[in-house]
Design an enzyme around this catalytic site. Structure first.
Site, short mmCIF file in Angstrom:
data_model
loop_
_atom_site.label_atom_id
_atom_site.label_comp_id
_atom_site.label_asym_id
_atom_site.label_seq_id
_atom_site.Cartn_x
_atom_site.Cartn_y
_atom_site.Cartn_z
N ILE A 1 100.88 95.79 89.48
CA ILE A 1 99.56 95.89 90.11
C ILE A 1 98.80 94.58 89.94
CG2 ILE A 1 97.39 97.18 90.18
CD1 ILE A 1 98.94 99.49 88.84
N GLY B 1 97.15 87.66 84.86
CA GLY B 1 96.56 88.87 84.31
C GLY B 1 96.52 90.10 85.20
N SER B 2 97.14 91.16 84.82
CA SER B 2 97.14 92.38 85.61
C SER B 2 97.67 93.52 84.77
CB SER B 2 97.96 92.19 86.88
OG SER B 2 97.76 93.28 87.75
N ARG B 3 98.40 94.47 85.43
CA ARG B 3 98.95 95.58 84.67
C ARG B 3 100.19 96.13 85.36
NH1 ARG B 3 94.84 100.59 86.00
NH2 ARG B 3 96.44 102.05 86.64
#
Length: 223
Positions: free
Chosen positions: A155, A185-187
């Site tokens: 994501i 940066g994310s997930r």
């Protein structure tokens, strides 16, 4: 060792930083200003290098465990309705990556890739509840020998503007190997069978291809 997705940017950064450092040395007479510019340029280069680092990890492969697909912090563990592929209830485990984490995505399990789809979308902050369904993302399903099908989703976040996914339908996934990259940066969300024995806790820091996220349930006859 650096990830191949960052090679071009690293070379460009080296070139630009070298120009800035040399230009400051020859054309700026104020010592404190010269030093400030040079240090700033070097710090920028260090940030780029650490972001694209790709540490080698010895993986103890197991069909009985689901390993963390990325480095980061566990921010969600809950039963949810997975609407895209399973269209049913699964346990969701979400791992948030800060800009200082390693951003390589690794296969959480071995098996056959049965689904791989890219979705354009928004760039809500990665911890937003709707990020899993509304942000730019890729969804990958692996058919494993013991867990059945598991799903993981890369994501994008507010800063992550590029998701790289190597998984293709029909390919074999090998636990712990390089499956892609998310820039800045994310997930990653994991969707697992309801009877999976979750091995992590909220806010726990995990290491990609090392930390066990879930294992097979203990059967009554094994208790």
């Amino acid at each position: 060792m650096f990830h191949k997705e960052g090679q071009k940017l690293i070379l460009i950064s080296f070139f630009l930083v070298a120009i800035i450092v040399l230009a400051a040395h020859y054309y700026i007479d104020i010592n404190w200003l010269k030093l400030l510019i040079q240090i700033t340029a070097l710090v920028f280069l260090i940030i780029i290098l650490q972001f694209f680092r790709n540490p080698k990890r010895k993986v103890l492969k197991s069909f009985d465990e689901i390993l963390a697909p990325v480095d980061g912090k566990v921010v969600v563990i809950e039963e949810v309705e997975e609407k895209e592929y399973f269209k049913g209830k699964r346990i969701q485990v979400s791992i948030f990556m800060s800009p200082i984490n390693v951003h390589v995505t690794r296969y959480p399990a071995s098996g056959a890739i049965t689904y791989s789809k890219y979705h354009p979308g928004k760039f809500l902050v990665a911890w937003h509840p709707k990020a899993s369904e509304e942000n730019e993302r890729t969804t990958i399903v692996i058919k494993t020998p013991k867990f059945g099908e598991i799903l993981y989703r890369q994501i994008a976040g507010a800063l992550a503007k590029r998701i790289v996914n190597y998984a293709k339908v029909g390919d074999s996934a090998h636990q712990g190997e390089d499956a892609g990259f998310i820039k800045f940066g994310s997930r990653v969300d994991l969707f697992l069978p309801l009877d999976s024995a979750i091995s992590v806790k909220l806010n726990q820091k995990v290491i990609g291809a090392k930390t066990c996220i879930a294992s097979l349930p203990i059967k009554d006859e094994e208790r």
